[in-house]
Write a protein that holds these residues in place. Structure first.
Motif: not given
Length: 206
Positions: A83-86, A105-106, A114-122
């Motif tokens: 299952e996963a949260d929004e 979050r799963y 918990r999977i997160s992705v960030m665009d660090s813009t280098a």
């Protein structure tokens, strides 16, 4: 960008690739943190490459981040039995740098991912710690913390056996930070979740 920041950015980019995904090619950090001579040698190697490349980055301009809505859409649907949260997303500005991020979050029973992705813009301050740690390793009876290269992307993998918890943080295409954290999981599950991700699709957003 000032010279000091440019130097940090170069060190943060050393050993980073920009190719497509190759989950079959997995390499782990080889420099044992308990070997001072090996650690100093590796830091020296990184410093030499940083000095050579710093001039190319001295005039680099901040990058506009990918909209956080695009990152939210990139997060995977829950696998069968999970299952996963929004998912959530946001953007942040820090001086001349801006970043965007998304998270989901799963759960399955006692297991949580918990999977997160960030665009660090280098941003060098975000890239440097992961890149430097990717060459090193430390292991014990209770777990490990080791650098890892997945295809052309470098990162750090951690696992604690008593708590059955861990994390896998990877820099994708010199820009995106993918962080997979788990509780109540086995040692191999973080990489299994990595293999579910559309890394090529993420890299293409650069």
């Amino acid at each position: 960008m000032g010279k000091a920041a440019a130097m940090m950015a170069v060190v943060g980019m050393v050993a980073l690739g920009c190719g497509g995904r190759s989950s079959e090619q997995v390499r782990e950090g080889q420099v044992d943190v308990n070997d001072p001579m090996a650690v100093m040698g590796e830091l020296g190697r990184l410093g030499e490459q940083a000095e050579q490349l710093a001039r190319d980055l001295e005039n680099a301009e901040p990058i506009t981040p990918v909209a956080f809505g695009d990152l939210v859409a990139w997060l995977p649907a829950p696998p069968s039995g999970w299952e996963a949260d929004e998912p959530t997303g946001s953007s942040t500005t820090m001086g001349e740098w801006s970043v965007s991020q998304a998270e989901r979050r799963y759960t399955q029973g006692e297991m949580t991912i918990r999977i997160s992705v960030m665009d660090s813009t280098a941003n060098p301050s975000l890239m440097l710690p992961i890149t430097m740690a990717s060459a090193f390793k430390q292991e014990s009876t209770t777990g490990f913390e080791r650098g890892i290269t997945l295809g052309s992307h470098v990162g750090v993998e951690k696992y604690d056996r008593p708590s059955q918890s861990g994390s896998l943080m990877v820099l994708v295409n010199r820009r995106f930070v993918v962080d997979i954290q788990g509780q109540g999981i086995g040692e191999t599950q973080l990489r299994e979740w990595w293999d579910r991700l559309d890394i090529e699709g993420l890299a293409a957003k650069s």
